[in-house]
Design a protein around this motif. Structure first.
Motif, PDB file in Angstrom:
ATOM      1  N   UNK A  29      35.023  15.976  18.139  1.00  0.00           N
ATOM      2  CA  UNK A  29      34.368  14.692  17.884  1.00  0.00           C
ATOM      3  C   UNK A  29      34.530  14.303  16.414  1.00  0.00           C
ATOM      4  N   UNK A  30      34.278  15.295  15.543  1.00  0.00           N
ATOM      5  CA  UNK A  30      34.390  15.028  14.100  1.00  0.00           C
ATOM      6  C   UNK A  30      35.837  14.720  13.715  1.00  0.00           C
ATOM      7  N   UNK A  54      32.185  19.580  19.453  1.00  0.00           N
ATOM      8  CA  UNK A  54      31.666  18.937  18.242  1.00  0.00           C
ATOM      9  C   UNK A  54      32.764  18.733  17.209  1.00  0.00           C
ATOM     10  N   UNK A  55      33.577  19.803  17.015  1.00  0.00           N
ATOM     11  CA  UNK A  55      34.660  19.695  16.034  1.00  0.00           C
ATOM     12  C   UNK A  55      35.637  18.599  16.422  1.00  0.00           C
TER      13      UNK A  55
END
Lengths: 411, 141
Positions: A216-217, A213-214
């Motif tokens: 992706x961000x 997720x990180x």
């Protein structure tokens, strides 16, 4: 500790040395007060020397029937001569016949012991007759000895035969037992790995999810960043994917999923896999797919099997080479052979390649082939690996043919 | 009142991993959703009743009620029965899920695509159905 084996060289030699000891004892303590001539002493020395020679014969030659026959005949001769050179019926040397009968029983069982018993009785009778012609051969004492010799020959031969049968049966059982033990140990080990894998994987998948997720961000935020940063983000992504693959392998391994069987066309399956796998330009694929019957199989599981074998084949050819896919059949099974012309597997590693956690790759944990083997075994099939270092490896998968036979087009 | 109001869809993220909730919430916010996070099963059921989210992303292994029991309780209640649920879990054991399932670690792009099939980013409010739900919510509170 190794037990005493009946056919052992040491047993025979011990008996022969005992014979010599017995002979010496008989000479020393015979109540008849035996007198010995030079011949008897020479005979004793000859027997002693023969035993030393037998001691020097290597064990593997010792087991040959010719050698044992020579020993038995020599022994019978020695004893008969000893009786002849001493005082015929009065001497106790006939007792030594029991020893050679026992030796014969141990070496050649019933047949050997009875023949030796018969030879002993004949020689004994002849020599007694020769040494004291007035001695009446059919007198009870001689007959009793003869009958005893024959009885012992029969009985010892019978016992030796039974002992061998028991020993053979015991060996078979022991071999089976150790096989079962090994299997049990293996499955226990696998079960522990499985439990550990399932537990660890769940715990690792969450943090990996957070990292994903990180990343992706970060990718969103640094969309227009310089090439260096983009490259580093790409490396992070690659490593994340790799970590995930390792975990997936572990979970796959810990899973005990029964295959859901359906008629499967292996040629079509292989074609499908080939169309999906990225084959580098350096690798040339040769297909030798022949008409084979369909097999009852779980398409997904077999896909993972062949995907893994093909992937391994490609990885084994970093300098390029030929990957050959072959399908064929015999009476009750179909065979899929996947060969590469790559680096090959050293002989000492060939037996271990299917063991879980064995790997020579830097980017694997050694579960690929273990899973492959297990999936094939779920299907009642087997996998065999052959390899010549620097020439390539071949993996042959054999799967049982389904009952409903239908030709499987090569397409 | 038949006038329709457009609003961002609300997603309830249920996961005991707070970092995962925080990052996923940020990702989904960027993708056009409003997110709330809870970290255990009991709070998930309560939040589903109170907040009436438009979709739920539900972890399976959690303290105080796992994902399956949360799912079953949501399906038992007429107020939460219709809320689409997407399961997510670190366990990938091939078990048949009763709702869409995405295993961890998921590719956020894939998750968003999945979620879009379940819940549109924008919800039109003010229809008869929606008003009914609002009234019921009012009574409940």
């Amino acid at each position: 500790m190794r037990g005493l084996h009946l056919n052992d060289k040491s047993t025979i030699l011990v008996l022969r040395w005992l014979t010599i000891l017995l002979a010496i004892l008989l000479m020393l303590y015979s109540r008849k007060g035996l007198t010995f001539g030079t011949g008897a002493y020479l005979l004793g020395v000859a027997f002693f020397l023969s035993n030393i020679i037998f001691t020097l014969i290597p064990r593997k030659h010792f087991a040959k029937p010719a050698v044992s026959s020579v020993i038995v005949i020599m022994d019978a001769g020695f004893i008969s001569l000893a009786i002849y050179l001493t005082s015929g019926f009065n001497t106790d040397f006939y007792l030594v016949y029991f020893f050679i009968i026992l030796i014969a029983a141990m070496r050649q069982e019933l047949k050997g012991s009875i023949v030796t018993g018969a030879i002993s009785i004949t020689l004994y009778g002849l020599l007694i007759y020769k040494s004291s012609p007035h001695f009446y051969i059919l007198k009870t004492p001689f007959l009793i000895r003869a009958v005893f010799l024959l009885l012992i020959a029969t009985f010892s031969g019978y016992l030796a035969q039974r002992a061998r049968v028991y020993e053979e049966a015991r060996n078979v059982v022991q071999k089976k037992l150790s096989e079962v033990e090994e299997k049990l140990l293996r499955s226990e080990r696998l079960a522990i790995i499985g439990q550990l894998a399932a537990g660890v994987s769940h715990e690792l998948r969450n943090p990996l999810g957070v990292l994903q997720n990180c990343l992706y961000l970060l990718n969103l935020r640094f969309k227009d960043a310089d090439e260096k940063l983009r490259k580093q983000l790409a490396i992070m992504q690659r490593e994340l994917t790799r970590s995930n693959r390792i975990i997936t392998d572990l979970l796959e391994f810990s899973r005990k999923q029964k295959p859901s069987l359906a008629p499967t066309n292996l040629n079509r399956l292989l074609e499908e896999i080939l169309s999906r796998v990225q084959i580098p330009e350096r690798v040339q694929v040769v297909k030798k797919l022949t008409d084979i019957p369909t097999v009852m199989a779980d398409g997904e599981q077999l896909q993972s099997v062949f995907m893994n074998l093909i992937g391994n084949g490609i990885e084994a050819m970093p300098e390029g080479g030929v990957l050959t896919l072959n399908t064929g059949q015999d009476d009750s099974s179909v065979k899929v052979t996947i060969s590469d012309s790559g680096v090959g597997i050293p002989k000492e590693n060939l037996e271990k390649v299917f063991e879980p956690l064995f790997t020579t790759k830097t980017n694997g944990i050694g579960l690929g082939l273990a899973i492959t083997k297990r999936l094939i075994e779920y299907h009642g099939g087997m996998i065999v690996a052959q390899s010549i270092p620097n020439h390539g490896s071949t993996f042959m998968v054999t799967l049982p043919v389904s009952d409903e036979r239908g030709a499987c087009p090569t397409e | 009142m038949m006038e329709t109001i457009r609003r961002r869809a609300r997603i309830l993220i249920v996961d005991d991993d707070r970092d995962l909730c925080a990052t996923l919430s940020e990702i989904l916010s960027g993708a056009g959703y409003d997110c709330t996070c809870v970290h255990d099963g009991a709070r998930a059921v309560a939040a589903a009743h109170n907040q009436r989210p438009d979709g739920i992303i539900l972890d399976i292994k959690m303290p105080a009620g796992d994902g399956f029991s949360v799912y079953n309780r949501l399906k038992l209640s007429t107020h939460t029965r219709e809320i689409p649920v997407m399961f997510t879990s670190g366990y990938y054991d091939g078990e048949i899920m009763r709702a869409p399932f995405i295993h961890k670690p998921f590719d956020p792009v894939e998750l968003i695509a999945h979620l879009k099939r379940l819940v549109a980013e924008e919800i039109r409010e003010g229809s008869v159905d929606e008003r009914g739900r609002e009234e019921h919510l009012g009574k409940g509170l």
